[in-house]
Enzyme design. Structure first.
Site, PDB file in Angstrom:
ATOM      1  N   GLU A 108       0.824  -1.213   0.000  1.00  0.00           N
ATOM      2  CA  GLU A 108       0.000   0.000   0.000  1.00  0.00           C
ATOM      3  C   GLU A 108       0.863   1.270   0.000  1.00  0.00           C
ATOM      4  OE1 GLU A 108      -4.231  -1.375   1.955  1.00  0.00           O
ATOM      5  OE2 GLU A 108      -2.753  -0.466   3.281  1.00  0.00           O
ATOM      6  N   GLU A 128      -6.799  -7.306  -1.170  1.00  0.00           N
ATOM      7  CA  GLU A 128      -7.345  -7.192   0.183  1.00  0.00           C
ATOM      8  C   GLU A 128      -8.776  -6.681   0.134  1.00  0.00           C
ATOM      9  OE1 GLU A 128      -5.279  -4.809   3.033  1.00  0.00           O
ATOM     10  OE2 GLU A 128      -3.294  -5.512   2.440  1.00  0.00           O
TER      11      GLU A 128
END
Length: 684
Positions: free
Chosen positions: A173, A331
């Site tokens: 991320e 995710e």
């Protein structure tokens, strides 16, 4: 192993290598992959052994491993301990589970911060952000890049031939929490980036318009990262800093990816994006050029009553970033997250609907954060595939059921989403349109764009979110909303779509400036004047919470403007002074298509009426007839096999006009989808 897929014609050596790695990934992950983040370092051996059995029960086929494990892999500088990771990798390989192995660089260990505190991020105000959480480093830190590359190389050398390794998960991320950096090394990197972009300081002065306010520079070293100042900053400096900040993060990724490719040239690499309506700072269309496969993280906002529509928007954006190719949902959550003000539990069946909605919109993998719910730490109340309460739970039963459903849908892998509608999406226009000193602070880049997407979604029409430079030849309807900044090439690309027969709609505050945020003189909407057959003399932004009436019986808000016809015909006009009788919606015949202009933000009635006209003219339609509240999307293979996804968001069963085999149940589709359920129909 199947024979490698042939490479596309016309590929360069770099793109050919990238395509080869991508093909190898999908060959290593047949069917629709299922799993999530696995953090075995948080658990003792007994729990790890239990995990292996539960993973088989759930149908897990892929896991991300080692994302935050640096302090365990290198507890003190130069002393590595791979024992536990060796065991995990071997055990997963023995059960047939493939691994996206992380570089472990998303959280520097304490010893590194103690030795080199200069790696820590610095804010615009000059504050240094400390350790104790994660992502506490600057991507431009030379020291951090050296240490991160060393750790990445050690992992690559250790596991280069491991049978479980299918994908490299680079960092994690990137840009989350902190996406702009203002320390000394960041400033130097910004200056170097500007030097490469412009070549000479004279070219920068011209592009930035530094004749204004005595901002002229004599060398790049005089330029700082944007800091708090007495009043507004140079807008082009702000725009370029956004560009640089996005580039700096992907440059860090690229550096690590190059290390990996030196050791494992055929193993694909990716990083998990956060493409959604909430992530503004990174230009993921630019990032996509560096990724072998697009991977995305997505989390619902529990307070959003239409969160399933935002999910569809984010998935459509991810597919656009992927160029229409299959991607990975890296995710999402089985139930509640831990970081919202009120972390609401997902309702029964919602997890499956969420997961299969991503598949419907192009994902070939469904993965969660995380496998087992943490006992300690900031994310201990974030849901997982194995919850705190164990396997005698609704969440676990739904996890097992979803695994079985994905197995039943294995033939969908590789199919691409069908769409004849494009919504143009541009991060640079988002950044530039929301800078300060503009006509109205009420103009928000995503608002009108999402309103069109929502209406299309409710009609069952899938829209691709595409970059302004994307090939638009396959689209019959193209919607361009608030494309404030646009290059000449992109404007020509959009015009060409209308010339060859598409219906193109362009909204207010589009085409106003070039890529340097310089106004296109001669009348708005600048780059699109000729295409639209209109000239705008002056903007008339509306007061806060006010509306303007139109002669079609609907109203507008936020915006109005003084439009003159220069070839277009008026379809709807304003009916209030000072714009009484001035066109608000126009249509201009162009080539074999048409270009429409929208000069206000229409109310719900107006938006639907306008879309009725655009849809009728363009001929786009939903893939099937369905009751209201049913989400529709179709994926198809090149050989003609197609799959209609029908997701019923209602509390009652809903009719869908389709024929074929419903793959999840393995039975002929009977024309209805139960309340809260998903049907995937193999047509014909």
């Amino acid at each position: 192993m199947p024979s490698p897929t042939p490479l596309s014609e016309g590929t360069t050596p770099d793109t050919a290598a990238q395509e080869l790695r991508t093909n190898r990934l999908w060959e290593a992950l047949p069917g629709l992959s299922y799993g999530g983040d696995y953090n075995p370092e948080q658990w003792p051996e007994q729990v790890r052994q239990e995990d292996l059995a539960l993973m088989q029960e759930a149908g897990v086929s892929a896991l991300s491993v080692g994302i935050f494990s640096w302090a365990w892999l290198e507890p003190v500088e130069g002393s590595y301990d791979f024992t536990w990771l060796d065991e995990v990798m071997d055990n997963l390989a023995a059960t047939g589970i493939k691994v996206a192995l992380a570089t472990a660089t998303a959280a520097p260990p304490a010893w590194l911060v103690r030795k080199h505190p200069e790696i820590l991020p610095v804010t615009a105000e000059g504050s240094t952000l400390g350790p104790g959480s994660r992502r506490h480093y600057s991507p431009s830190s030379a020291i951090y890049r050296q240490y991160a590359a060393k750790m990445t190389r050690a992992l690559a050398e250790r596991y280069k031939d491991h049978p479980a390794l299918a994908l490299w998960h680079v960092d994690n991320e990137l840009g989350c929490h902190v996406s702009e950096f203002y320390g000394p090394e960041d400033t130097a990197a910004f200056q170097a980036w500007l030097s490469r972009r412009y070549g000479t300081i004279e070219a920068l002065n011209e592009a930035w318009g530094t004749a204004f306010w005595s901002q002229r520079y004599s060398c790049f070293e005089e330029i700082l990262t944007p800091r708090p100042a007495p009043t507004t900053l140079n807008p082009t400096q702000q725009l370029d800093f956004q560009r640089f900040s996005s580039w700096a993060l992907i440059d860090f990724y690229s550096m690590l990816a190059e290390v990996i490719r030196e050791v494992t040239p055929l193993v694909p690499t990716t990083t998990n994006l956060m493409a959604s309506s909430a992530t503004k700072s990174m230009d993921y269309f630019d990032w996509a050029k560096k990724l072998d496969v697009i991977a995305n993280d997505h989390y619902l906002v529990a307070a959003d009553t239409e969160r399933h529509i935002e999910l569809a928007f984010s998935a459509d954006l991810t597919r656009g970033i992927a160029g229409g190719k299959p991607w990975i949902l890296m995710e999402h959550s089985t139930s509640a997250v831990n970081w919202q003000p009120r972390n609401m539990t997902k309702n029964p069946g919602e997890m499956a609907r969420n997961s299969l909605a991503h598949v419907a919109r192009g994902s070939d993998a469904v993965m969660f954060f995380q496998w087992r719910q943490s006992k300690q730490g900031s994310e201990k109340f974030h849901s997982a595939m194995v919850p705190h309460a164990g396997t005698n739970t609704r969440v676990w039963r739904e996890v097992v059921e979803l695994g079985a459903s994905l197995k039943a849908l294995s033939e969908v892998q590789g199919a691409e989403v069908e769409s004849r509608t494009a919504i143009v999406f541009d991060y640079e226009a988002w950044w530039a349109s929301e800078l300060d000193s503009h006509p109205s602070t009420d103009v928000k880049y995503l608002e009108l764009l999402r309103a069109f997407h929502r209406s299309l979604f409710l009609r069952g029409i899938t829209a691709d979110l595409v970059h302004p430079s994307a090939n638009l030849d396959g689209y019959d309807l193209v919607i361009v909303a608030t494309l404030y900044t646009v290059t000449d090439a992109a404007a020509s690309n959009i015009a060409a779509a209308a010339e060859r027969g598409a219906t193109v709609l362009i909204s207010y505050f589009s085409g106003i400036v070039d890529e340097n945020d310089a106004v296109r003189l001669g009348g708005y909407p600048g780059a699109f004047r000729d295409l639209l057959g209109v000239t705008v003399e002056e903007f008339h932004p509306l007061p806060e919470n006010s509306t303007v009436s139109l002669d079609a019986g609907w109203s507008g808000r936020i915006w109005s403007e003084h439009v003159h016809l220069t070839g277009a015909e008026a379809k709807v006009s304003f009916t209030e002074a000072p714009l009484t009788g001035v066109p608000a919606v126009t249509r201009h015949a162009v080539g074999t298509g048409a270009a429409w202009y929208l000069a206000t933000f229409p109310d719900a009635t107006g938006l639907e009426s306008l879309l009725d006209s655009l849809i009728a003219e363009s001929g786009v339609r939903a893939p099937a007839m369905a009751a209201a509240g049913v989400e529709l999307s179709r994926r198809s293979h090149a050989d003609g096999r197609s799959y209609l996804f029908a997701i019923n968001h209602n509390v009652t069963e809903a009719a869908v006009s389709a024929q074929g085999t419903e793959l999840i149940s393995g039975t002929p589709f009977n024309g209805t989808v139960p309340a809260g359920a998903v049907a995937v129909i193999a047509e014909g």
